[in-house]
Enzyme design. Structure first.
Site, PDB file in Angstrom:
ATOM      1  N   CYS A   2       0.835  -1.187   0.000  1.00  0.00           N
ATOM      2  CA  CYS A   2       0.000   0.000   0.000  1.00  0.00           C
ATOM      3  C   CYS A   2       0.873   1.240   0.000  1.00  0.00           C
ATOM      4  CB  CYS A   2      -0.899   0.004   1.248  1.00  0.00           C
ATOM      5  SG  CYS A   2      -1.779  -1.545   1.507  1.00  0.00           S
ATOM      6  N   GLU A  76       4.363  -6.368   3.723  1.00  0.00           N
ATOM      7  CA  GLU A  76       3.778  -7.665   4.065  1.00  0.00           C
ATOM      8  C   GLU A  76       4.585  -8.279   5.204  1.00  0.00           C
ATOM      9  OE1 GLU A  76       1.047  -8.706   2.786  1.00  0.00           O
ATOM     10  OE2 GLU A  76       0.878  -7.497   0.962  1.00  0.00           O
ATOM     11  N   ASP A  99      -2.372  -8.929   8.493  1.00  0.00           N
ATOM     12  CA  ASP A  99      -1.056  -8.844   9.119  1.00  0.00           C
ATOM     13  C   ASP A  99      -0.859  -7.500   9.828  1.00  0.00           C
ATOM     14  OD1 ASP A  99      -1.046  -7.484   6.711  1.00  0.00           O
ATOM     15  OD2 ASP A  99       0.897  -8.229   6.042  1.00  0.00           O
TER      16      ASP A  99
END
Length: 637
Positions: A2, A76, A99
């Site tokens: 993102c 991630e 996560d």
């Protein structure tokens, strides 16, 4: 994967919501699926989402149960499921399967040490409401970028520099020292950027902000510790840990694929992926001067490995037409022609998948660059006193340039710290002084790398070179271009070689095992030998080669000449001398391709970010192939 942004008012005043909205809109390409905001008096956090995991529940900003800790996160976390289970046993409750939520509870449980539990790539902005504390964190390798600015009353941060330039009153002055070092390194070394008012958070560092106190802290030291063990154990461990890393890097709820170049690195990743699922692979090539050879090799490899393969060939005119847009996406100038190659292959891949795996980092960890063999070729000089080596260097200066043996003597006369600044070494200090204006507060390129050499003082010369690249070239060039060019196409890039468990094995391999039998990264080649056809694991690396040398003599010559002629940077360099470099290159007198390209990239960047003579950049549509982002602003109070 993102984009994040945020503002913190150091005097406690409410932050400007419109400013944060503009900061977030500037990076819509990083996350076209969703956006989100958190406002609480002096703090604002913003988020752009590219949905990969927990497609329904991964909305950010995200908080703990009592909403006292808020986080925005780009990246991630590959071990989040294991961490989540452990935290639940410790009494933490979770509202999502993402996560991101693990980060919040890890911070509650371990404080600043939470970061050492993470296996993954990340740039994190975390606000602790009870302590009025903003924490910025970047992953150990620098896979994900994180920029920040410290102004009189406001601190801003974001995944990209263009977000920070939306803050009212921020300076756009060129950092003259950064330009000077850029001419050597072909990128701006951390922690500076080309803009004086903006910095990059260094890999493996955190920034702790409380009111007017701003403290930068290293949380991990990435170094090599070679240990003598049988080479067979390293070969076996390397294959096992790579297989595990590829498996955990596959974690996603969307379509995956892989970049495939000519070399062993990406081919090994594809082969390991193929053990687990059918694989889509993507390659780019360029017209002219052998630029299409990568296509042929990749097609052959894809056929041998049995992947669904797609590729694209880019012409000189297509490359040039896209260049201004891509310089805008880079934020800082990166004079690596392959950065643009990454954009085109990402554009292709993004039409079919949302996540791609790639081979970045293998050379730095396992000793893959040819230049790492230099200490072996210069070994005879180690037996000579330094005074004698210096004298040989002085004698070599009188030998005509281009004469065989001159370069060998020149290099042998210097210590490793004097001759190696990383994979790119464009202009020497003397060459820069001949055409560029030296800043008054100048430090030499050797002073940029000196702290790294000091920390690596106990290592052999080959490993010192890897250490320098691990801390400079890798985050400054390789990973910066990889992030920016993939995210420009709303594509998540994952790099299984740059994994903490892989590094745990690679850091112990002795240099003699890395440079063995006349080849580089010997242990890695032997580890993946059983996965790959013989022509693949022995093939020389090309890495999406761009025929810049030929193009600057032909198709791109007029563009480069006009750009230099029209430039208005007299306080930085003499354009007449730069034009002469271009003419010498065109005539074949000298190969100045890399040097000219660095100046061309900088001038385009200057036009876009400083003089703003290319206003059309802001009007160029974001390259999003699968989806559009909602323009509605979601505010969490």
């Amino acid at each position: 994967m993102c984009g994040i942004a945020g503002l913190y008012h150091r005097a406690g005043a409410p932050i400007d919501r419109d400013t944060l909205a503009r900061m977030n809109a500037a990076i819509v390409h990083r996350g076209p699926d969703d956006d989100g905001f958190y406002f609480d008096g002096p703090v604002g956090l913003a988020f752009r989402r590219l949905s990969i995991i927990d497609l329904k529940g991964g909305h950010q900003p995200l908080s703990n149960e009592d909403q006292s800790v808020w986080v925005v996160f780009n990246g991630e976390i590959y071990n989040f499921k294991m961490l989540r289970e452990d935290l639940m046993k410790r009494g933490h409750s979770f509202a999502t399967d993402s996560d991101t939520e693990v980060i919040v509870h890890l911070y509650e449980e371990y404080g600043f040490d939470f970061v050492n539990h993470l296996r993954g790539m990340f740039a994190i902005g975390l606000y602790d409401q009870k302590r009025d504390q903003l924490l910025l964190v970047r992953d150990p390798f620098g896979i994900k970028p994180l920029y920040y600015t410290v102004l009189d009353d406001v601190i801003g941060f974001g995944s990209e520099m263009k977000s920070l330039l939306e803050i009212p009153g921020i300076s756009r002055d060129v950092n003259r020292e950064s330009f000077w070092h850029y001419l050597t390194f072909q990128y701006v070394p951390d922690p500076n950027t080309m803009v004086t008012s903006i910095k990059k958070l260094r890999p493996a560092h955190m920034l702790i902000i409380r009111g007017r106190d701003v403290v930068e802290k290293s949380y991990q030291h990435m170094t090599f510790e070679p240990r003598e063990r049988p080479i067979e154990s390293y070969i076996e461990e390397t294959l096992d840990v790579l297989r595990d890393s590829v498996k955990v890097h596959m974690n996603s709820d969307v379509q995956r694929g892989a970049f495939l170049s000519s070399g062993v690195d990406s081919s090994a990743i594809v082969a390991l992926l193929k053990e687990l699922e059918d694989v889509q692979t993507f390659t780019v090539g360029f017209e002219g001067a052998g630029g299409q050879s990568e296509i042929a090799y990749a097609r052959e490899t894809a056929s041998l490995l049995g992947t669904v393969h797609r590729d694209t060939i880019v012409s000189a005119s297509e490359y040039l037409a896209a260049l201004p847009r891509l310089i805008y996406q880079q934020d800082d100038p990166v004079a690596d022609p392959s950065a643009i190659a990454l954009y085109f292959v990402s554009q292709l891949a993004s039409q079919y998948v949302t996540v791609v795996l790639s081979g970045e980092g293998a050379d730095e960890l396992f000793g893959g660059y040819t230049i790492y063999r230099e200490p072996l070729s210069l070994r005879m000089f180690d037996y000579l006193p330094m005074s004698m080596r210096r004298n040989l260097g002085q004698v070599a200066k009188f030998i005509p340039e281009g004469t065989k043996g001159r370069s060998y003597l020149m290099r042998g006369s210097k210590k490793i710290s004097e001759r190696f600044f990383g994979n790119a070494n464009l202009f020497t200090e003397d060459e820069k002084r001949a055409f560029a204006v030296e800043p008054r507060s100048m430090i030499r390129s050797t002073e940029i790398t000196a702290p790294h050499y000091e920390r690596a003082s106990g290592l052999d010369d080959v490993t010192k070179m890897q250490y320098i690249d691990l801390h400079t070239w890798l985050p400054g060039d390789i990973l910066m271009k990889a992030d920016k060019m993939t995210m420009a196409n709303s594509l998540e890039l994952r790099v299984p070689f740059l994994d903490r468990e892989v590094f745990r094995v690679a850091r112990q391999i002795p240099a003699s095992y890395r440079m063995m039998n006349g080849t580089t990264k010997y242990v890695l080649r032997q580890a993946v030998k059983s996965l790959l056809p013989e022509p693949v694991y022995t093939r020389k690396k090309l890495g999406f080669p761009v025929p810049t040398r030929a193009w600057l003599r032909n198709e791109h010559y007029a563009f480069a000449r006009d750009l230099i002629l029209q430039s208005d940077v007299p306080d930085l360099f003499d354009k007449d001398l730069v034009l002469q470099m271009l003419e010498d290159h065109k005539s074949g007198k000298k190969d100045n391709a890399r040097k000219i390209w660095a100046i061309v990239i900088f001038l385009l960047w200057h036009d876009i970010y400083i003089s703003r003579r290319r206003p059309f950049i802001s009007e160029i549509p974001v390259s999003v192939h699968r989806r559009r982002a909602s323009e509605d602003i979601k505010v969490t109070v």
